[in-house]
Enzyme design. Sequence first.
Site, PDB file in Angstrom:
ATOM      1  N   SER A 188       1.645  -5.308   0.116  1.00 56.65           N
ATOM      2  CA  SER A 188       1.240  -4.102  -0.609  1.00 56.65           C
ATOM      3  C   SER A 188       1.795  -3.975  -2.015  1.00 56.65           C
ATOM      4  CB  SER A 188       1.629  -2.850   0.185  1.00 56.65           C
ATOM      5  OG  SER A 188       0.745  -2.686   1.257  1.00 56.65           O
ATOM      6  N   LYS A 199       6.517   5.026  -5.754  1.00 51.32           N
ATOM      7  CA  LYS A 199       5.493   5.170  -4.710  1.00 51.32           C
ATOM      8  C   LYS A 199       5.815   6.380  -3.851  1.00 51.32           C
ATOM      9  CE  LYS A 199       3.131   2.371  -1.160  1.00 51.32           C
ATOM     10  NZ  LYS A 199       3.118   1.060  -0.473  1.00 51.32           N
ATOM     11  N   SER A 237      -1.180  -1.387  -0.526  1.00 51.48           N
ATOM     12  CA  SER A 237      -1.191   0.058  -0.514  1.00 51.48           C
ATOM     13  C   SER A 237      -0.519   0.695  -1.723  1.00 51.48           C
ATOM     14  CB  SER A 237      -0.486   0.567   0.751  1.00 51.48           C
ATOM     15  OG  SER A 237       0.880   0.160   0.723  1.00 51.48           O
TER      16      SER A 237
END
Lengths: 488, 490, 102
Positions: free
Chosen positions: B187, B88, B163
């Site tokens: 997330s 990420k 996210s």
Amino acid sequence: MSPRADTSLESQWEMVVGLEVHVQLRTRSKAFCACSAEYGAHPNVNTCPVCLALPGALPVLNGRAVALATRAALALNCTVHPVSVFARKNYFYPDLPKGYQISQFDRPLATAGFVDIGHRAEGSPIRVGVTRVHMEEDAGKSVHDRYEGATAIDLNRAGVPLIEIVSEPDMRSADEAGAYLRVVKQILEYLEVSDVSMEEGSLRVDANVSARRRGETTLGTKTEVKNMNSFSGVERALAVEFARQVGVLSAGGVVRQQTMLWDGAAGEVRPSRTKEGSHDYRYFPEPDLPPLVLELEWIDQMRHDLPELPSARRARFVSEYALGAYDVDVLTASPRIAEYYESVARTHGDAKVAANWVMGEVLAQLRATGGDVATFRVRPRDLAQLLDLVRDGIVSHTAAKQVFATMVVTGEQPAQIAERDGLVKVDDDAQLAAWLDDVMSELPTETARWRSGEKKLQGVLIGAVMKKSNGRADPRKLGQLLAARLVS
Amino acid sequence: MSAPGERAPLDTGRAAAIRAATAAGATSAETTVKQALSRAREVKAGRDGLNIFVSLDGEYLKEHAATAAQQLTDTEPGLLLGVPVAIKDNIATLHHPTTCGSRILAGYVSPYAATVVSKLCDAGAVPFGKTNMDEFAMGSSTENSAYGPTRNPVAPDRVPGGSSGGSAAAVAAGIVSVALGSETGGSVRQPASFCGIVGVKPTYGRVSRFGLVAFASSLDHVGVFGAQVDDAARGLRAIAGHDPLDSTSTSIPVGEYHLAHARPVKGMVVGRPREYFPDSLDPAVRARCDAAFEHMRELGMQVRDVSLPHTALAIPVYYIVAPAEASSNLARFDGARYGLRVAGAGLTGMYEATRSQGFGAEVTRRIMLGTYVLSAGYYDAYYRKAQRVRTLIADDFSRVFQSGVDVLFTPTTPTPAFALGAISDPYEMYLSDIFTVTANLAGIPAMSQPIGRVGGLPIGGQLMAAHFEEMKMFSVAYALERALGAGASS
Amino acid sequence: MAVTIDDVRHIAALARLGLTDERAASLVNEMNSILGHMDVLSKADTSGVQEAIGVGAGGLPVRDDGGQPIPLARSLDAFAPALKDGFFIVPRLSTHETPGES
Ligand SMILES: [Mg+2]
Ligand SMILES: [Zn+2]
């Protein structure tokens, strides 16, 4: 207007002062990262992801900083709390890289201490309350005058560990504020927790001051005075600000709560341009650091390990060495001088003689050269040996001063110097008589006056012999010889 | 070329298989990386397709893969030997930029690497590009990225969740078998549910946050996506452990999560918290959960109804605490030392121009909210109150686990993936985290795994366990995955 | 406790966010709407309940003084927007440019 000119100020109005003292702790590395905390490196050399506040970096607390802060808090008679909490104090400033300062807020390391700073004129002791001692990190340095239209930021100092010592508003004059600062500084020096140098910025003082009519018990509106860079600066700034407030109040005005900046060169205080009420620091517990938990046993051990503090040492010097108050104050002013003195006194044995030498020759030498006792070439043991030589009649007092002057430069043993430089006392009657004959023939007028009864000229003759003998002549023996010649 | 949604599961795409083949010399990290890169092209992972990666330097990766494999030839094969792991974009890496999906960090390359990235390398993994995300992890759909939304590989008209939508999509699209994400309120688990894969968030303190760009420090976790439970277990095992650079990381020993498949689940108690099964719950989602409970009974587990009474307060607590911490954590993005700088009038003008142009709408909204709830006069009513209610929420869990419940099982999300652009009201978006935020508030481990489809879209079931009971959670997850078989993805 | 446009302006100033009038007006509504959902918290009984701090961790670990700083793989000029003689350069503080400004 000179602040001290109007003596009626003091008689009608009372100054109320509380001080906030920031002290840089003497650690090798910063509070929350391993970067060097040393002063004076090239800009931004002592930085890393943590103190640059790079994305993703996290703080890790320096255990040495905790120990030093605890030591200071205990010496200031505070209660050290088993649980304290770091918080974030949020504000934007380019030398505050994270946009917040990590500082203890509603749960500080220590609270409720005190410092005794002497006595008021009428004899009552002055005890200043210490509200709190908390740990925090320093900000970096903003340089405004180096580049046109720009501010230059150096983060070497960002994250250096500090303690903030907050006093109660217990001081009633600029002199008391000065006394408090000197006592606190001396305690911190004894603890070896900080370099406590206002010049180098390792000790900084902000003052909260208000004025009220004598006899009143409620506090007036206070202002915060900043930007002082010496203790005498603090005293002057307080006097000036007090006079300003009294001027406002006596004219029926009201004092505005604001920050005042001291301008030492102009001897003035000016309101800071910071907008009041624009400070909303939005404190909240620092989520990257769990609460600091200190074992009670550890706190007790720290208390037990405290060195002898200035007040205790002063009391001991009075009782143990039978020194007068003035001598004690001089000898304990700095812990290193006190240790130096004590070492000389113990080795030599005569505390009073040791005191005279340390206060005289040693301190004069250090003052003259700006040297530090830690690196002073005359070590206590050698000085004690020199005093032994004087006591044992091997060198005269005059010769001892010459030996000492050589020791300061070369660091050699006193006996060795005295021997080599021919400074060992001469008490051989024949030699002394020969010198005396020479002097009497060189100074016939003085000799005649002496013979006719002018006693004070004996000193001139002895002095001349001392000079001729390079200080080696034994003055006591010379006195005896002269007395004998007068009789004969 | 197969359509993304119809990808057949490839056994050789699993971390354990890659490791074994690499160790045996049957393949090399370089070959695997090339396969992953070609898979990325095949599924149109780029900006014109699913938009999974913010940065992916194929040439560098091919070169780097070879070196990574070389380092490990004379030691015991690492747990992720030769396995590409997508990362990420809020986790600091040395080569690829770390932008957090934000304009304010466009082009910023971290001069240090996150602890989790170093640990991946130690395990023989190949860090594989940076995945798209909601800006600063604020969002539940990966639509709040300065680099455009990511699409769900299972159904490209849908969001992948967020996210960590890019990492979830990288696994769901079959590019990598393991990916790192991060969680502040769900997330990892929510996108895992939306994309039909496994996502795990460990106990707070189990995995170092050093190098994870902070959103809300007391809620942030690094999490792991896996194509299957085993991939997630290996990924987590590789990155877990104490880190002296993170003061909130713990030195409690790490379990061998990838060996939890061998642990019996018979006799374990699974709690069914009633607050996670409200009357309003989509009957199809409820049916999938009921089926999972039935499997667990068949495995010899006991299903017990329990209550976590403060659950309804979790979203309000979360949306006070998280923005408050975020408002402080994001203060460092000021244009002074790194990242975007936009000139303005004086210093304040520079700050305001940089931050208003650098941050997107949702980040701005949360900084505003967080600054407000911490500001003078509001702190007690909002922040202090929320942190007290947070204690009540954590106490709910403690009580249930102390009463003999081993794991809790709930739906991960109330619905499957929604369409891109379908939710515009911020608070409605916040509600998609309703079943996941509680674990972040309490700091307990939780994971999502596929339990079937609803309306053709994947839905996840969530397991939660007491602090540091990841082994229990994984043992149930492995058993349930085996029991569900193909049912997990149909 | 409804949020007003003045509150939004004040908060934006604290947070150093430049807002257009349009965005500021919209934030008044957005914040009131979101904060409206938070009112439910005021009804929760939290008497005698400790605030959650230091979640999931047992006390604060400390490190030894000294040691090696975390190294930077790239020098400051690789990421700093403006660097001169080793200093980060920023526009001059307003307290040092226009008297009377904050
Ligand atoms: Mg302070
Ligand atoms: Zn540093």
